[in-house]
Design a protein around this motif. Structure first.
Motif, PDB file in Angstrom:
ATOM      1  N   ASP A 189      -0.200  11.522   8.016  1.00  0.00           N
ATOM      2  CA  ASP A 189      -1.070  12.131   7.021  1.00  0.00           C
ATOM      3  C   ASP A 189      -1.981  13.176   7.668  1.00  0.00           C
ATOM      4  O   ASP A 189      -2.898  12.838   8.416  1.00  0.00           O
ATOM      5  CB  ASP A 189      -1.909  11.033   6.354  1.00  0.00           C
ATOM      6  CG  ASP A 189      -2.652  11.526   5.131  1.00  0.00           C
ATOM      7  OD1 ASP A 189      -3.016  12.716   5.102  1.00  0.00           O
ATOM      8  OD2 ASP A 189      -2.860  10.730   4.209  1.00  0.00           O
ATOM      9  N   LEU A 200       0.720  14.300  -1.394  1.00  0.00           N
ATOM     10  CA  LEU A 200       0.380  12.884  -1.280  1.00  0.00           C
ATOM     11  C   LEU A 200       1.684  12.092  -1.336  1.00  0.00           C
ATOM     12  O   LEU A 200       2.375  12.084  -2.367  1.00  0.00           O
ATOM     13  CB  LEU A 200      -0.570  12.450  -2.399  1.00  0.00           C
ATOM     14  CG  LEU A 200      -2.045  12.806  -2.177  1.00  0.00           C
ATOM     15  CD1 LEU A 200      -2.299  14.292  -2.368  1.00  0.00           C
ATOM     16  CD2 LEU A 200      -2.948  12.003  -3.106  1.00  0.00           C
ATOM     17  N   TRP A 241       0.752   4.439  -4.272  1.00  0.00           N
ATOM     18  CA  TRP A 241       0.073   5.356  -3.347  1.00  0.00           C
ATOM     19  C   TRP A 241      -0.176   4.739  -1.966  1.00  0.00           C
ATOM     20  O   TRP A 241      -0.752   5.379  -1.098  1.00  0.00           O
ATOM     21  CB  TRP A 241      -1.275   5.767  -3.940  1.00  0.00           C
ATOM     22  CG  TRP A 241      -2.099   4.590  -4.363  1.00  0.00           C
ATOM     23  CD1 TRP A 241      -2.812   3.744  -3.558  1.00  0.00           C
ATOM     24  CD2 TRP A 241      -2.240   4.079  -5.689  1.00  0.00           C
ATOM     25  NE1 TRP A 241      -3.399   2.753  -4.298  1.00  0.00           N
ATOM     26  CE2 TRP A 241      -3.069   2.920  -5.611  1.00  0.00           C
ATOM     27  CE3 TRP A 241      -1.770   4.478  -6.931  1.00  0.00           C
ATOM     28  CZ2 TRP A 241      -3.422   2.187  -6.736  1.00  0.00           C
ATOM     29  CZ3 TRP A 241      -2.126   3.748  -8.046  1.00  0.00           C
ATOM     30  CH2 TRP A 241      -2.939   2.617  -7.948  1.00  0.00           C
ATOM     31  N   ARG A 264      -9.668   9.510  -1.210  1.00  0.00           N
ATOM     32  CA  ARG A 264      -8.322  10.001  -1.557  1.00  0.00           C
ATOM     33  C   ARG A 264      -7.948   9.531  -2.963  1.00  0.00           C
ATOM     34  O   ARG A 264      -7.845   8.345  -3.236  1.00  0.00           O
ATOM     35  CB  ARG A 264      -7.301   9.461  -0.541  1.00  0.00           C
ATOM     36  CG  ARG A 264      -5.844   9.863  -0.797  1.00  0.00           C
ATOM     37  CD  ARG A 264      -4.972   9.196   0.254  1.00  0.00           C
ATOM     38  NE  ARG A 264      -3.584   9.632   0.245  1.00  0.00           N
ATOM     39  CZ  ARG A 264      -2.574   8.940  -0.286  1.00  0.00           C
ATOM     40  NH1 ARG A 264      -2.818   7.779  -0.890  1.00  0.00           N
ATOM     41  NH2 ARG A 264      -1.345   9.399  -0.226  1.00  0.00           N
TER      42      ARG A 264
END
Length: 240
Positions: free
Chosen positions: A36, A216, A27, A124
């Protein structure tokens, strides 16, 4: 209250086996390179005079991005190994990093006191992999940190992401290497039901001011070279 030993050991083991190389965690995508949109939402709608707390900061990649947009950025993580990585990755001291169990209400109140009151919050991919009994306490920590003036950006994987990850484990060769590391350390991605994050945030007294779908971006690829992007949902929460 504190998290279970299983959960604590899972994260300590994962980060303890992770090097300082950017992107080694699945991630750990660079928010500058991936543009983002969720991070920009927080920067646009939060009070920029308040500090920001990055909950579950890991190696601090997003904490450092936030440090360029708020007067003070603090990354907190359950894992000591993660905090050590974050500090080593930030030789200029753009942000501050602390080991913190956000299930521990007293520890969260102590952080709030050290920051002088309300803060903005970025979180997140934390609730979806927490042990079920801890999720309400994590949401309460977000609300306590934000207080009356702060805004919280919470981004979570959906159950569709869980189905996709399960599909990636089925090829004859097994899951891609970075996903295999996650599973080998007994981490449980996309384990929370859809709608739980919003329900838990509202139960703390926060309002959902805006929400939407997102992807994501991961640092791993499928065997055919396609980048793995996981479906997610973002929430901008606060007290109106």
């Amino acid at each position: 209250m504190s998290v279970s030993e299983r959960y604590r050991n899972a994260w300590e083991g994962f980060w303890g086996a992770t090097s300082a190389a950017p992107g080694e965690a699945i991630w750990d995508s660079d928010p500058v390179l991936t543009d983002d949109p969720c991070l920009e939402l927080l920067a646009q709608h939060a009070d920029a005079t308040l500090p920001v707390v990055d909950v579950g900061c890991g190696n601090g990649t997003r904490t450092r991005w936030l440090a360029g947009r708020f007067p003070r950025a603090v990354g907190v993580d359950l894992s000591r190994a993660a905090v050590d990585l974050a500090r080593r990755a930030d030789p200029k001291g753009l942000a501050v990093y602390e080991q913190l169990d956000v299930v521990d209400a007293a520890a969260v109140s102590g952080l709030r006191a050290r920051l002088g009151g309300d803060s903005n919050v970025h979180m997140r991919g934390v609730l979806h992999q927490c042990d079920p009994q801890d999720r309400a306490l994590v949401a309460a920590a977000v609300a306590r940190t934000a207080g009356a003036r702060g805004r919280a950006l919470v981004v979570e994987l959906t159950r569709a992401a869980g189905a996709y990850l399960h599909h990636l484990t089925r090829p004859p060769a097994g899951p891609p290497p970075k996903l295999r590391r996650v599973l080998e350390h007994d981490l449980r991605p996309a384990d929370a039901p859809d709608g739980e994050a919003a329900r838990l945030l509202r139960a703390t007294g926060l309002q959902i001011l805006a929400e939407g779908e997102t992807a994501l971006v991961m640092t791993e690829h499928r065997a055919d070279g396609t980048r793995i992007d996981l479906p997610g949902h973002w929430f901008l929460a606060g007290r109106a």
